[in-house]
Scaffold this active site. Structure first.
Site, PDB file in Angstrom:
ATOM      1  N   LYS A 100       0.860  -1.204  -0.205  1.00 30.04           N
ATOM      2  CA  LYS A 100       0.086   0.108   0.104  1.00 30.04           C
ATOM      3  C   LYS A 100       0.899   1.388  -0.077  1.00 30.04           C
ATOM      4  CE  LYS A 100      -2.689   0.575   3.591  1.00 30.04           C
ATOM      5  NZ  LYS A 100      -3.208   1.287   4.530  1.00 30.04           N
TER       6      LYS A 100
ATOM      7  N   ARG B 179     -11.244   1.615   9.972  1.00 36.16           N
ATOM      8  CA  ARG B 179     -10.748   0.522  10.539  1.00 36.16           C
ATOM      9  C   ARG B 179     -11.908  -0.528  10.817  1.00 36.16           C
ATOM     10  NH1 ARG B 179      -5.221   0.214  10.719  1.00 36.16           N
ATOM     11  NH2 ARG B 179      -4.241   2.229  11.096  1.00 36.16           N
TER      12      ARG B 179
ATOM     13  N   ARG C  83      12.611  -9.853   3.954  1.00 36.30           N
ATOM     14  CA  ARG C  83      12.919  -8.528   4.535  1.00 36.30           C
ATOM     15  C   ARG C  83      14.179  -8.580   5.569  1.00 36.30           C
ATOM     16  NH1 ARG C  83       7.949  -5.099   6.313  1.00 36.30           N
ATOM     17  NH2 ARG C  83       6.756  -5.231   4.121  1.00 36.30           N
TER      18      ARG C  83
ATOM     19  N   ARG D  77      13.705  -8.061  10.786  1.00 35.67           N
ATOM     20  CA  ARG D  77      13.108  -7.134  11.662  1.00 35.67           C
ATOM     21  C   ARG D  77      12.284  -7.640  12.712  1.00 35.67           C
ATOM     22  NH1 ARG D  77      11.059  -2.803   7.459  1.00 35.67           N
ATOM     23  NH2 ARG D  77       9.241  -3.729   8.379  1.00 35.67           N
TER      24      ARG D  77
ATOM     25  N   ARG E 262      -1.223 -10.536  13.161  1.00 35.08           N
ATOM     26  CA  ARG E 262      -1.786  -9.123  12.589  1.00 35.08           C
ATOM     27  C   ARG E 262      -2.736  -9.159  11.376  1.00 35.08           C
ATOM     28  NH1 ARG E 262       3.192  -5.740  10.761  1.00 35.08           N
ATOM     29  NH2 ARG E 262       1.722  -4.335  10.077  1.00 35.08           N
TER      30      ARG E 262
END
Ligand SMILES: [Zn+2]
Length: 217
Positions: free
Chosen positions: A14, A88, A127, A162, A173
């Site tokens: 996004k 949300r 990542r 990370r 999440r």
């Protein structure tokens, strides 16, 4: 261009896509997180109240967030905007709908960037970051990969993943996002405003699709 209500699971891309739209179509990017931070930084009485609420670890209520969004949108002169991070909840979607009606803003499209958990998990776990210089790499991307696997090109430190990209945390999440977002998507689907775009398509294709969906009728 139409205003875009942009909805996407974490790590769906996004941010990259918003940047592209801002750069190429002069969209105003409205993130509710930024609005809250700006209001607090302004030192206004309202900002000071927000600061107390956020520092106590509480969530800012829907009325307050919508007030900030309303203020921002009415300050724009005919500039199309991207709403990011809002609504949300279904409750927020309904309040937003009411607000658009009051402001006589009807030129909106809801873009939902869909991506399944496995795909997005692969992206996230690819990542890695250098703990010394903070340079970040992506093991799945030829251009963003380190020359020597596992070490930083610049300082030779061992690369680490990370913290917030931890697989389990990410799964939680993602799943909570899907669960909370479903009623919002249904709401916009019923209104005929929802356009779903597959986030696994190449970026150029996604840009094309969004440009088509957001083009004025
Ligand atoms: Zn480094």
């Amino acid at each position: 261009m139409k205003n875009i209500i942009f909805i996407a699971p974490p790590a769906a891309g996004k941010g990259t896509i918003s940047d592209y739209l801002v750069k190429n179509y002069q969209y105003e990017h409205i993130s509710t997180g930024d609005l809250l931070r700006e209001e607090i930084a302004s030192g206004s009485e309202f900002g000071q109240k927000l600061d107390v609420i956020l520092k106590s670890g509480s969530l800012v209520d829907d009325e307050t967030v919508i007030r900030l969004v309303n203020h921002k949108i009415t300050s724009l002169s005919h500039q199309a905007f991207i709403l990011d991070g809002f609504p949300r909840t279904l409750g927020q979607a309904k309040v937003l709908d009411e607000m658009f009606r009051e402001l006589n803003i009807h030129n909106n499209v809801v873009i939902y960037l869909s991506v399944d958990l496995d795909t997005v998990l692969k992206r996230v776990t690819a990542r890695v970051i250098c703990p010394k210089c903070k340079r970040s790499y992506n093991l799945n991307n030829e251009k963003l990969k380190p020359i020597h696997k596992d070490t930083c090109d610049d300082c030779g430190y061992a690369l680490i993943r990370r913290d917030d990209d931890n697989e389990e945390t990410f799964k939680v999440r993602y799943e909570s996002f899907i669960k909370n977002t479903k009623p919002i998507l249904d709401f916009y689907q019923d209104k005929g405003m929802l356009k779903e775009i597959d986030a696994t398509l190449p970026l150029e294709v996604i840009y094309d699709r969004i440009e088509n969906e957001a083009k004025n009728d």
